[in-house]
Design a protein around this motif. Structure first.
Motif, PDB file in Angstrom:
ATOM      1  N   ASN A 173     -18.311 -32.397 -80.141  1.00  0.00           N
ATOM      2  CA  ASN A 173     -17.820 -31.348 -80.948  1.00  0.00           C
ATOM      3  C   ASN A 173     -17.163 -31.994 -82.028  1.00  0.00           C
ATOM      4  N   ILE A 174     -17.080 -31.212 -83.255  1.00  0.00           N
ATOM      5  CA  ILE A 174     -16.368 -31.606 -84.248  1.00  0.00           C
ATOM      6  C   ILE A 174     -15.366 -30.318 -84.464  1.00  0.00           C
ATOM      7  N   PHE A 175     -14.099 -30.752 -84.864  1.00  0.00           N
ATOM      8  CA  PHE A 175     -13.030 -30.072 -84.941  1.00  0.00           C
ATOM      9  C   PHE A 175     -12.858 -29.745 -86.327  1.00  0.00           C
ATOM     10  N   MET A 176     -13.348 -28.546 -86.719  1.00  0.00           N
ATOM     11  CA  MET A 176     -13.694 -28.135 -88.012  1.00  0.00           C
ATOM     12  C   MET A 176     -12.355 -27.885 -88.875  1.00  0.00           C
ATOM     13  N   GLY A 177     -11.134 -27.544 -88.356  1.00  0.00           N
ATOM     14  CA  GLY A 177      -9.965 -27.533 -88.977  1.00  0.00           C
ATOM     15  C   GLY A 177      -9.322 -28.817 -89.503  1.00  0.00           C
ATOM     16  N   ASP A 191      -8.362 -23.739 -85.324  1.00  0.00           N
ATOM     17  CA  ASP A 191      -8.904 -23.835 -83.968  1.00  0.00           C
ATOM     18  C   ASP A 191     -10.220 -23.667 -83.706  1.00  0.00           C
ATOM     19  N   LEU A 192     -11.039 -24.094 -84.647  1.00  0.00           N
ATOM     20  CA  LEU A 192     -12.633 -23.896 -84.807  1.00  0.00           C
ATOM     21  C   LEU A 192     -13.120 -25.260 -84.143  1.00  0.00           C
ATOM     22  N   LYS A 193     -13.565 -25.300 -83.229  1.00  0.00           N
ATOM     23  CA  LYS A 193     -14.376 -26.651 -82.645  1.00  0.00           C
ATOM     24  C   LYS A 193     -15.906 -26.223 -82.550  1.00  0.00           C
ATOM     25  N   ILE A 232     -19.764 -27.490 -81.720  1.00  0.00           N
ATOM     26  CA  ILE A 232     -20.686 -28.511 -80.796  1.00  0.00           C
ATOM     27  C   ILE A 232     -21.905 -28.732 -81.895  1.00  0.00           C
ATOM     28  N   SER A 233     -22.328 -29.940 -81.835  1.00  0.00           N
ATOM     29  CA  SER A 233     -23.575 -30.370 -82.715  1.00  0.00           C
ATOM     30  C   SER A 233     -24.798 -30.196 -81.832  1.00  0.00           C
ATOM     31  N   HIS A 234     -25.718 -29.829 -82.400  1.00  0.00           N
ATOM     32  CA  HIS A 234     -25.930 -29.281 -83.832  1.00  0.00           C
ATOM     33  C   HIS A 234     -25.804 -27.587 -83.858  1.00  0.00           C
ATOM     34  N   TRP A 235     -25.970 -27.072 -82.674  1.00  0.00           N
ATOM     35  CA  TRP A 235     -25.895 -25.566 -82.635  1.00  0.00           C
ATOM     36  C   TRP A 235     -24.848 -24.968 -83.242  1.00  0.00           C
ATOM     37  N   GLY A 236     -23.488 -25.382 -83.000  1.00  0.00           N
ATOM     38  CA  GLY A 236     -22.462 -24.719 -83.582  1.00  0.00           C
ATOM     39  C   GLY A 236     -22.482 -24.919 -84.995  1.00  0.00           C
ATOM     40  N   LEU A 237     -22.543 -26.295 -85.232  1.00  0.00           N
ATOM     41  CA  LEU A 237     -22.555 -26.363 -86.726  1.00  0.00           C
ATOM     42  C   LEU A 237     -23.620 -25.462 -87.734  1.00  0.00           C
TER      43      LEU A 237
END
Length: 680
Positions: free
Chosen positions: A215-219, A233-235, A237-242
């Motif tokens: 996971n990447i913590f986008m904030g 609070d946006l987390k 998952i790679s690659h689907w979430g990104l």
């Protein structure tokens, strides 16, 4: 997402293995003269009408027989005693085997579901014990046991295996029972030792766990000026979430492009393995992905790049799968087993199909149209352009507000499933029947569907649901997974023979999942009245095929490279993956996007945790397009039930009976050409 494989299917038997060469104990002791002798005696006893079954069955049993199973005399006696020629007795044997396999398959799958719950569901931190239980395969010894007690041999003798070529040539004239007998013949075509099965289960679970927790913590992402761009609070998952966040940004005309560029930079860092380990699944540091600098309390910190972990998992999967070659001489590579054995589509045919589409003039014209719609030159991440979908013009915040209110948790979505189905045309009773056989759970990863393999079990639908409720992305994924579980339920409960349950391959379940996913706004009561809706949907399908076919070509070519370089290091695999991705890009994408040497086609997580699965998606999208043509002007629910209740025919025959044509890119290219002319 991926549909998890069953334990007793031919695909899983062929998949599960580790690095081990077949020794003398794994070679059949039955000579050719013995096979001829037994065959002749059985034909004489049972008549010429049984000759094909006898020839095939005896040869198959001989190829699977080992020294531990008995002498040549024992082999002769077994064949003479166990061959069944009487039609009534054969039917009885078939029914009893079907029930037994359903129970074994069903309960072992159910046990796997339970043992994997801590890894698949958000049940707190994953511990070592969770990983050990999750990687344990309780059915690892099952195939060995079935050979030891002769059930496997009885099956192979009486229900012989037919090759894909034979199924293609003969299957058109087979009855449903003959097809079911042939699928019984797929059960035991190779003999893989139990320890190899268990090893693959461990390797595959480790890869899946790695991806599920990536996971990447986008904030915590910052630009060169130190500005954040995403909610705290946006987390993702790679690659689907990104990818899905990148798609959602097309609706933001002010800051969307900047956010997309940042996400793309994150993706490249993951592919290159220059991403700092400190920012993977952690919010302890801020990270500037452009400069690749991490900060804490405003001060720069020393970053440690990820040590090619991504590519080591590819090596682990490759080594765990390659050793099966010595056990399957008819399909001596995993590539063959995946495509000819599991997909039942030769890899050369699939590649040719993909190249025809990604090279087409329709793709190039669509790229020009997208550039005009965006008002700028295309950038590499526009491979995920989402502007042909009706929802792309609706702000993400509005969609999130609707879905979080309607689906505050998984229980709410589960409760709404009958209403979703009736809104799509199912009767109340049938909708209730299907919904009662689907359980919804909150996923730790991006989500997946896991079907039941026996009538007394249920299908699992898993998707991410934050504490604030199911946002639109989660709902969109949930609709995709719901399509899987609807298929899984229909093809288990509405198919006439258990051995025919399921679909020809995973692309067919992906097709219905795409169909459901595309109807997400309809379910939300936000029907699009755009007169160009059909044209836009066609180009959306075409562009999506363009994206995933390139990814699939990278996956296929990487596996060809792995076979040519079986001792490669993680660094060498990384370099090869990036080179292959850039080569595919330069050949089929650079002229459309105006930039060369882009690595983006290597970002997909399925390359890590589900080798060679990716081709199921574009094949599924082609099938989806053909299905949608068939649904037009007809009852959606009735057609879904009619088509999918065919069960597990071979792909081309399933399509011919279901939609009147075999698999081809021609329908979508012709429709795209018409769409482009009308939209111009």
């Amino acid at each position: 997402m991926k549909r998890l494989l069953t334990l007793l299917s031919i695909s899983s038997v062929l998949l599960m293995t580790q690095c081990k060469q077949a020794d003398k104990a794994d070679v059949s002791p039955i000579g050719e003269n013995t096979v001829k002798k037994v065959t002749a005696e059985l034909v004489k006893q049972h008549g010429d009408s049984q000759k094909v079954r006898i020839e095939k069955g005896v040869a198959q049993v001989a190829s699977l027989w080992r020294v531990a199973d008995g002498t040549e005399a024992d082999f002769e006696n077994f064949c003479k005693e166990q061959f069944v020629s009487n039609e009534k007795d054969l039917d009885l044997l078939f029914n009893k085997l079907s029930y037994g396999f359903e129970m074994l398959n069903g309960y072992f799958i159910l046990l796997s579901k339970e043992l994997l719950r801590p890894l698949h569901l958000d049940m707190g931190p994953v511990t070592q014990i969770d990983e050990l239980f999750g990687s344990y395969n309780a059915g690892a010894h099952l195939t060995d046991d079935l050979f030891a007690n002769k059930i496997a041999f009885i099956t192979a003798l009486n229900f012989p295996y037919y090759s894909l070529k034979e199924k293609t040539e003969l299957g058109e004239n087979w009855s449903r029972k003959q097809w079911a007998y042939a699928r019984m013949g797929d059960m035991f075509t190779s003999r893989v030792p139990a320890e190899l099965i268990q090893n693959f289960s461990t390797v595959n679970t480790n890869s899946d766990t790695y991806i599920s927790q990536y996971n990447i913590f986008m904030g915590n992402l910052v630009d060169d000026q130190g500005n954040t761009m995403f909610p705290s609070d946006l987390k993702l998952i790679s690659h689907w979430g990104l990818r899905d966040e990148l798609k959602a940004q097309y609706a933001d005309k002010q800051d969307g492009l900047k956010r997309q560029q940042m996400i793309y930079q994150v993706m490249k860092r993951i592919i290159e393995q220059t991403i700092p380990t400190q920012v993977i699944n952690s919010d302890e540091y801020q990270w500037n992905p452009f400069e690749n600098v991490i900060l804490k309390d405003g001060e720069k910190q020393e970053a440690t790049p990820e040590p090619n972990t991504r590519y080591q998992h590819i090596i682990n999967q490759f080594k765990a799968l390659k050793a099966i070659d010595s056990y399957t001489p008819q399909m001596p590579t995993y590539i063959q087993r995946k495509f000819e054995g599991e997909f039942e589509l030769p890899v050369d045919d699939v590649e040719k199909l993909f190249i025809e589409l990604v090279s087409s003039k329709e793709i190039r014209e669509t790229g020009k149209l997208i550039s005009r719609r965006l008002g700028r030159p295309l950038q590499p991440f526009d491979i995920w352009y989402d502007g042909f979908k009706a929802r792309s013009g609706i702000p993400a915040e509005k969609l999130d507000a609707i879905t979080t209110k309607r689906f505050p948790n998984t229980q709410a979505f589960e409760k709404e499933m009958p209403n979703i189905l009736t809104s799509l045309g199912w009767s109340f009773d049938k909708a209730k029947f299907i919904a009662e056989r689907v359980k919804v759970e909150s996923s730790r990863g991006a989500g997946h569907a896991w079907g039941a393999e026996m009538h007394k079990d249920v299908a699992l639908l898993r998707t991410r649901v934050p504490e604030s409720g199911m946002n639109y992305k989660g709902f969109n994924i949930a609709m995709h997974e719901f399509g899987h579980t609807v298929e899984q339920t229909i093809t288990l409960h509405d198919v006439d023979y258990y051995m025919m349950h399921g679909v020809p391959n995973t692309a067919f379940t992906e097709a219905l999942a795409f169909v459901f996913q595309k109807r997400d706004l309809d379910v939300l009561g936000m029907k699009e009245e755009n007169p160009n809706k059909e044209y836009l949907a066609t180009l959306d399908n075409l562009w999506s095929c363009y994206e995933i076919m390139g990814v699939s070509l990278v996956d296929i070519n990487l596996w060809k490279w792995l076979y040519a370089h079986p001792d490669a290091t993680a660094q060498e695999v990384k370099e090869a993956t990036i080179k292959i991705a850039k080569d595919i890009w330069n050949k089929y994408y650079a002229d459309v996007f105006g930039s060369k040497d882009e690595p983006i086609l290597a970002v997909y997580s399925h390359m890590i945790d589900n080798p060679l699965y990716l081709s199921a998606y574009p094949i599924g999208q082609l099938i989806e397009f053909q299905l949608e043509k068939q649904f037009k002007g007809r009852s959606f629910a009735n057609e879904v039930e009619r088509i999918f209740s065919q069960g597990r025919l071979i792909p081309q025959l399933w399509l011919k009976h279901g939609v009147g044509e075999t698999l081809s890119v021609k329908p979508i290219l012709e429709a795209s050409d018409e769409a482009l002319k009308n939209l111009e």
